[in-house]
Design an enzyme around this catalytic site. Sequence first.
Site, PDB file in Angstrom:
ATOM      1  N   GLY A 239       0.612  -1.259  -0.023  1.00 33.67           N
ATOM      2  CA  GLY A 239      -0.087  -0.211  -0.165  1.00 33.67           C
ATOM      3  C   GLY A 239       0.786   1.445   0.127  1.00 33.67           C
ATOM      4  O   GLY A 239       0.298   2.402   0.049  1.00 33.67           O
ATOM      5  N   ASP A 263      10.437  -7.072   0.074  1.00 38.99           N
ATOM      6  CA  ASP A 263      11.412  -6.275   0.237  1.00 38.99           C
ATOM      7  C   ASP A 263      11.650  -5.580   1.602  1.00 38.99           C
ATOM      8  O   ASP A 263      12.044  -4.432   1.898  1.00 38.99           O
ATOM      9  CB  ASP A 263      11.088  -4.940  -0.868  1.00 38.99           C
ATOM     10  CG  ASP A 263      12.393  -4.113  -1.320  1.00 38.99           C
ATOM     11  OD1 ASP A 263      13.600  -4.471  -1.072  1.00 38.99           O
ATOM     12  OD2 ASP A 263      11.981  -2.872  -1.733  1.00 38.99           O
TER      13      ASP A 263
END
Length: 370
Positions: A239, A263
């Site tokens: 998001g 990540d």
Amino acid sequence: MTNLTNARIVLPGGVATGTLRIDGGRLAAPSAGPGETVDLGGRHVVPGFVDMHVHGGAGASYQTGRPEEAERAARFHLSHGTTTTVASLVTGTPDELANAVAGLADLAADGLIAGVHLEGPYLARDRCGAHDPDLLRHPDRAEFARLVRLGRGRLRMITLAPELPGALDLVRDAVDAGVLAAVGHTDAPGATARAAFDAGATVATHLFNAMRPLHHREGGPVAAALNDPRVTAELINDGVHVEGAVGRLAFRAAPGRVALITDAMAAAGMGDGDYRLGVMDVRVRDGRATLAGGTSIAGSTITMADAFRRAVTVLGLPIEEAAVAASLIPARALGVDSRVGSLEPGKDADLVVLNDDMSVHRVMKAGRWV
């Protein structure tokens, strides 16, 4: 032997209610027989998550190559359902990367992680994101060959910018060495990205982020990746990196080729504060990691469980499609899908039991609860 009964088993083609049987750390065909029985109460069971791009967690970073840090990060993500982890390294000096690769190769041999990903150092300065621009360099085939040797078969992927001098030759070297080549942190036009894919690159590193953006007169690496059936497109579904509408667009444009990644950096699981990513100072505020004194996003603070849950609850994916994106697609990209990535007899008993709200209830790796 263990029988997981009353389970809603999430398969690539849908959801089946039944029993999962575990024998010797592997999934077996359901059948009557002795062993422990665990009633899952109608909960969903998905394959263990496969994160092909993660830098750390629980305050620890893979960058150091130190066993205690790597173990803390890997076990944190394991507790959140990531049963297969590829440890990612950001750009560093030649010696730093060599030491980290060598140290992580030992841990991969022990089964703690599934391999090592070099995110850099051959990246575009204008798209370097949270990488130290002073450490970036042009592709160096001799340096890469040294890292391959130090990796002892555990170096799994390298991300590079294909427009740099010598990049396409390094893509071919990676393919010859059995290392995935990924296009990322790049300002390449579409033709150059396509040339990299034709040379053997098969992954787009965190699609949309740290790459030339999609434009209707120059599609760049985004269009090249979405249009190429050979390419797996990583997506950071937190998001922050990609909004929901764009995430849905990626799944529709490249069905069966989008791999959820985290990540995640050291701040995952730790809350707001000040951290390090390689040599860069990072500030985390409200779960958003940025370079100190700047606005560049510096990795994420999510787990694969978060990415999976958002895929279902925010992007609106069917649970079976989200499970494929979190497990089978990255497993295929890494070439380990014969062993992990789906709930099939003969594969490792790596699985995640989910509550109704898609939160993690229990995690199993190789037939053992963690």
